[in-house]
Design a protein around this motif. Structure first.
Motif, short mmCIF file in Angstrom:
data_model
loop_
_atom_site.label_atom_id
_atom_site.label_comp_id
_atom_site.label_asym_id
_atom_site.label_seq_id
_atom_site.Cartn_x
_atom_site.Cartn_y
_atom_site.Cartn_z
N TYR A 38 1.22 -1.44 -0.29
CA TYR A 38 0.41 -0.31 -0.34
C TYR A 38 0.76 1.58 0.36
CZ TYR A 38 -2.81 3.55 1.98
OH TYR A 38 -3.13 4.90 2.36
N LEU A 39 1.87 1.27 0.93
CA LEU A 39 2.44 2.41 0.87
C LEU A 39 3.49 2.82 -0.40
CD1 LEU A 39 4.57 1.97 4.56
CD2 LEU A 39 2.32 4.15 3.29
N SER A 40 3.22 1.97 -0.72
CA SER A 40 4.40 1.64 -2.03
C SER A 40 4.31 1.91 -3.10
CB SER A 40 5.22 0.18 -2.41
OG SER A 40 6.21 0.24 -2.08
N GLU A 41 2.09 1.44 -4.00
CA GLU A 41 1.71 2.79 -4.72
C GLU A 41 1.82 3.97 -4.33
OE1 GLU A 41 -1.43 -0.75 -5.68
OE2 GLU A 41 -0.37 -2.08 -5.14
N LYS A 42 0.69 3.88 -3.28
CA LYS A 42 0.64 4.89 -2.75
C LYS A 42 1.83 6.04 -2.99
CE LYS A 42 -2.33 6.87 -0.81
NZ LYS A 42 -3.51 7.72 -0.69
N MET A 43 3.04 5.92 -3.11
CA MET A 43 3.95 6.61 -3.27
C MET A 43 5.00 6.90 -4.56
SD MET A 43 6.69 8.25 -1.79
CE MET A 43 8.28 9.29 -3.36
N ASP A 44 4.07 4.87 -5.95
CA ASP A 44 4.57 5.49 -6.82
C ASP A 44 3.46 6.70 -7.51
OD1 ASP A 44 5.67 4.96 -9.68
OD2 ASP A 44 4.08 3.35 -9.34
N ILE A 45 2.22 6.93 -6.89
CA ILE A 45 0.75 7.16 -7.45
C ILE A 45 1.72 9.03 -6.76
CG2 ILE A 45 -1.11 7.91 -7.50
CD1 ILE A 45 -2.26 5.36 -6.95
N PHE A 46 2.19 9.72 -6.06
CA PHE A 46 1.45 10.50 -5.48
C PHE A 46 3.21 10.35 -6.40
CE2 PHE A 46 4.63 13.45 -2.51
CZ PHE A 46 3.59 14.41 -3.06
N ALA A 47 4.60 9.92 -6.63
CA ALA A 47 5.78 10.53 -7.75
C ALA A 47 4.93 10.87 -8.84
CB ALA A 47 6.64 10.02 -7.20
N SER A 48 4.29 10.00 -9.47
CA SER A 48 3.92 10.47 -10.55
C SER A 48 3.36 11.24 -11.32
CB SER A 48 3.44 8.54 -11.36
OG SER A 48 4.44 7.76 -10.76
N SER A 49 2.56 11.85 -10.10
CA SER A 49 1.71 12.80 -10.37
C SER A 49 2.88 14.44 -10.42
CB SER A 49 0.59 12.74 -9.66
OG SER A 49 0.75 13.64 -8.22
N ILE A 50 3.81 14.26 -9.64
CA ILE A 50 4.72 15.47 -9.58
C ILE A 50 4.96 15.64 -10.70
CG2 ILE A 50 6.43 16.55 -9.01
CD1 ILE A 50 5.66 14.92 -5.81
N LEU A 51 5.78 13.79 -11.54
CA LEU A 51 6.35 13.81 -12.63
C LEU A 51 5.90 14.11 -14.03
CD1 LEU A 51 8.48 11.17 -11.27
CD2 LEU A 51 9.76 13.78 -11.59
N LYS A 52 4.37 14.18 -13.73
CA LYS A 52 3.68 14.00 -15.27
C LYS A 52 3.86 14.94 -15.84
CE LYS A 52 -1.40 13.57 -16.54
NZ LYS A 52 -2.42 13.66 -15.49
N GLU A 53 4.24 16.23 -15.73
CA GLU A 53 4.53 17.30 -16.73
C GLU A 53 6.09 17.26 -17.40
OE1 GLU A 53 4.64 21.00 -14.76
OE2 GLU A 53 2.19 21.25 -14.35
N ASP A 54 6.25 16.83 -16.83
CA ASP A 54 7.95 16.22 -17.72
C ASP A 54 7.93 15.33 -18.17
OD1 ASP A 54 9.21 18.46 -15.99
OD2 ASP A 54 9.38 16.43 -14.42
N LYS A 55 7.29 14.45 -17.84
CA LYS A 55 6.15 13.01 -18.37
C LYS A 55 7.18 11.88 -18.93
CE LYS A 55 4.60 16.14 -22.99
NZ LYS A 55 4.38 16.31 -23.67
N ILE A 56 7.65 11.95 -17.03
CA ILE A 56 8.28 10.79 -17.15
C ILE A 56 7.54 9.77 -15.73
CG2 ILE A 56 10.45 11.74 -17.76
CD1 ILE A 56 11.20 12.33 -14.87
N SER A 57 8.19 8.76 -15.90
CA SER A 57 7.31 7.95 -14.66
C SER A 57 8.16 8.11 -13.74
CB SER A 57 6.84 6.70 -14.71
OG SER A 57 8.04 6.11 -14.92
N TYR A 58 8.16 7.60 -12.27
CA TYR A 58 9.09 7.71 -10.97
C TYR A 58 10.03 6.12 -11.28
CZ TYR A 58 9.89 7.92 -5.66
OH TYR A 58 10.61 7.92 -4.42
N LYS A 59 9.05 5.51 -11.40
CA LYS A 59 9.99 4.11 -11.84
C LYS A 59 11.24 4.10 -12.78
CE LYS A 59 6.35 0.82 -10.54
NZ LYS A 59 5.72 -0.24 -10.44
N SER A 60 11.30 5.04 -13.90
CA SER A 60 12.28 4.87 -14.39
C SER A 60 13.34 6.27 -14.25
CB SER A 60 11.22 5.36 -16.31
OG SER A 60 10.87 7.04 -16.06
N ILE A 61 13.42 6.57 -13.44
CA ILE A 61 14.23 7.32 -12.71
C ILE A 61 15.60 6.65 -12.40
CG2 ILE A 61 15.18 9.37 -10.65
CD1 ILE A 61 12.31 10.07 -11.11
#
Length: 523
Positions: free
Chosen positions: A41-64
Motif C-alpha cells: 500500500y505504501l509503495s503504491e501510494k508513493m508511486d502514484i504521488f511521485a508520478s503525479s508530480i512528474l507528469k508534466e515532465d512526462k516521466i514515471s517514478y520507476k524510470s528515474i
C-alpha cells in the motif's frame, strides 16, 4: 461493481494469507501478511504521488535513474514533498513491485531479497526521522522478523516463501487511484476479523466484533453529521475508531487512542494509514491507559471502548488524587478494572459528547467500591443514559453476556434511564452468536427514540433505581418472563387412560402372534 471487487479482493488476500497458515499460529502469521499488504500500500501510494508530480515532465517514478545527477535532483525534490504529504518516503528501487521482480524467477529474477526487504522496511521508518510523522512510523515493522525460523528452516526456504507471498500480492490491483472507494480498507478489516476468529482468547486483545462496533458507533454519533474528535482508550487494532468515522456524514476531525500491547499498537497505526487517515489526523499512543494515560487534559466528543473484561490493575492509593478518580472518593477494586475505565472515559468526555462502553454484567450489580462508584454516577452526576443488554457468546475468547453502558454529561432525559434487553436477539452460526443488521437496527431505533417495548425496553425513573439501591441488573426493570400455557390435568388423565386401553389391545395381538410363531412374548 465495487462490492464485487471488494469480495474478490478479500478472498484473494485470505488465500495468500493461508500460504503462511501451516507455518505459524494465526496471531503470528497475521503480522506478516498484514505488514506486507501495508508495505505494498505504501509503495503504491508513493508511486502514484511521485508520478503525479512528474507528469508534466512526462516521466514515471520507476524510470528515474537513482544514480544520475538529474535523478538525484528529482528524488530529493520528491522526497521533500512526500514527507510533507504522505509522511514517509520510498525510492523507486524500494517499491514493492520492484523488489518482487528481483525475488521471483517468474518475473525474470531469482535474487535473495530478505535482507533487502528488511532494510527497506527500516528505511521507511528512517525516512520520517525528525519529521512530524516520526512517531506514527516509529518501529512500525518491528514484528516482521524475516529471519524467523517458522518461515523456513534455512534462509533459502524463507526467501522462497516470502518471494512467493510477494509475487501473489503483486498480482492484486488495490485500485488506490479510485479515491472514492475504500475496498482495500474493507478488505484489511475483513482480514483482521478472520485472524481474530482463529486467534481464540487472544482475539479480544485486538478486535471487537464488527456488529458490536457498528452498534457502538451508531450510538455515539446519534444526531451528529460530523465529529471533531473520537477517542478509544483501549483501541486494539483501531477498527472501532474507524467504524465511528463511517457512521457520520462528514469525516471525523481527529482520531485518538491508546493501546497497551505493542504489536496491536503497530497494527492500529497501520490500519489508520491504510484507511487514508492522514498522519496529522490521528494520535495513537502505546502505554497502559489506567496507569500511564497519554491524553490527560483533553476532551473528546465521542468515546467508545471494549476494554478487557474485569482485568486486574494496581488500584494504587496514590491514584486516589488523580483527577480522573478523585471526585468519586473510591477506586475500582484491583481485581476488576471495569469502573476504572468508566471513570477514565468520563473524565475525557466533552460536555456535548456521548460515550459507549462494553462491560460484563457484573458492573450492573456488584457492591463495594463498584456500587459506590455506580451510585455516584447516577445520583450525584446523573451521567448514565442507557443500559443495553447483549447476547452472550458475541466476543471471541469468552461466552459471557455483556452490556453497553451509555453516558452523557448533558442528558436530554435526565429523569430516567433507558433499559434495553436485547439478549435474546441473535443468530447462532456454528459456535458463535452474531447480531444481524435487523438486531442492531432494532436496538439503535429503540435507543434513539427511547421507545418502550413490552419485554424489550423500558424507561426507568431515577426514583425506582434509587429504591433498588442503584442495582442496574436488567431483569429488575425489563420483565422478559414468558408464562407457560395452563395444563388441563383432567384432559391429560383422560388421554393416559385411553392410551393404556390401546396398549392393552396391542399387547394381546402381539401375544397371539408370538403364540402362533411359538416364540417367547417380549413382555
Amino acid at each position: 461493481m465495487s462490492e464485487e471487487h471488494k469480495k474478490q479482493l478479500e478472498q484473494q488476500l485470505w488465500n495468500i494469507a493461508n500460504t503462511l497458515r501451516g507455518k505459524m499460529n494465526a496471531d503470528e502469521f497475521r503480522d506478516y501478511i498484514l505488514g506486507f499488504i501495508f508495505y505494498k500500500y505504501l509503495s503504491e501510494k508513493m508511486d502514484i504521488f511521485a508520478s503525479s508530480i512528474l507528469k508534466e515532465d512526462k516521466i514515471s517514478y520507476k524510470s528515474i535513474d537513482e544514480n544520475s545527477e538529474d535523478g538525484k535532483e528529482y528524488l530529493e525534490a520528491i522526497r521533500e514533498e512526500a514527507l510533507e504529504a504522505l509522511g514517509y518516503y520510498l525510492k523507486p528501487s524500494e517499491l514493492f513491485s520492484e523488489v518482487t521482480k528481483k525475488g521471483n524467477s517468474d518475473k525474470g529474477g531469482d535474487t535473495f531479497i530478505l535482507e533487502e526487504i528488511q532494510k527497506i522496511l527500516n528505511n521507511i521508518q528512517l525516512s520520517t526521522m525528525g519529521t512530524e510523522s516520526e512517531e506514527d512510523f516509529d518501529n512500525l515493522f518491528e514484528d516482521m522478523d524475516l529471519n524467523n525460523s517458522k518461515l523456513g528452516k534455512t534462509p533459502t526456504q524463507r526467501n522462497e516463501l516470502i518471494s512467493k507471498v510477494l509475487f501473489h500480492l503483486d498480482q492484486i490491483d488495490f485500485k488506490l487511484e479510485e479515491t472514492e472507494l475504500d475496498v482495500l480498507g474493507d478488505a484489511y478489516e475483513y482480514l483482521i476479523g478472520q485472524f481474530a476468529s482463529g486467534a481464540g482468547k487472544k482475539a479480544g486483545e485486538f478486535y471487537t466484533p464488527q456488529q458490536v462496533s457498528k452498534l457502538l458507533a451508531k450510538i455515539v454519533t446519534t444526531g451528529k453529521s460530523k465529529l471533531k474528535t473520537v477517542y478509544d482508550p483501549t483501541c486494539g487494532s483501531g477498527s472501532l475508531l474507524l467504524r465511528v468515522a463511517r457512521e457520520v456524514k462528514d469525516q471525523v476531525g481527529d482520531f485518538y487512542g491508546q493501546e497497551l500491547n505493542r504489536t496491536t499498537y503497530n497494527l492500529a497505526r497501520m490500519n489508520m494509514i491504510l484507511h487514508g487517515v492522514h498522519f496529522r489526523k490521528f494520535d495513537i499512543k502505546q502505554e497502559d491507559t489506567l496507569e500511564h494515560p497519554q491524553h490527560m487534559g483533553q476532551e473528546f466528543e465521542a468515546i467508545v471502548a471494549n476494554p478487557p473484561f474485569s482485568s486486574k490493575w494496581s488500584a494504587n492509593p496514590i491514584l486516589s488524587t488523580d483527577e480522573r478518580f478523585a471526585p468519586y472518593g473510591r477506586l475500582a477494586p484491583s481485581s476488576k478494572a471495569d469502573f476504572a475505565f468508566v471513570q477514565h472515559m468520563i473524565y475525557h468526555l466533552a460536555e456535548n459528547g456521548t460515550m459507549a462502553i462494553v462491560l460484563p454484567h457484573g458492573v450492573l450489580f456488584r457492591g463495594g467500591a463498584e456500587g459506590h462508584i455506580r451510585k455516584f454516577l447516577i445520583e450525584t452526576r446523573n451521567y448514565l443514559d442507557a443500559v443495553i443488554g447483549l447476547p452472550g457468546n458475541l466476543f471471541y475468547g469468552t461466552s459471557i453476556p455483556t452490556a453497553i453502558l451509555v453516558f452523557k454529561k448533558c442528558r436530554e432525559t435526565p429523569e430516567s434511564i433507558l433499559f434495553i434487553d436485547a439478549s435474546n436477539d441473535f443468530e447462532k452460526i456454528k459456535t458463535q452468536n452474531y447480531l444481524q443488521d435487523e438486531h442492531i437496527q432494532k436496538i439503535y431505533d429503540t435507543f434513539k427514540a427511547r421507545t418502550e417495548i413490552e419485554k424489550y425496553s423500558r424507561n426507568v425513573s431515577l426514583e425506582e433505581i434509587k429504591e433498588n439501591d442503584y442495582n442496574l441488573n436488567i431483569p429488575r426493570y425489563v420483565d422478559t418472563f414468558e408464562s407457560e400455557e395452563d395444563i388441563d390435568i383432567n384432559s391429560i388423565a383422560g388421554d393416559l387412560s385411553s392410551l393404556e386401553k390401546e396398549m392393552s389391545v396391542v399387547d394381546k395381538k402381539v401375544a397371539g402372534f408370538c403364540a402362533e410363531l411359538e416364540i417367547p412374548k417380549p413382555f
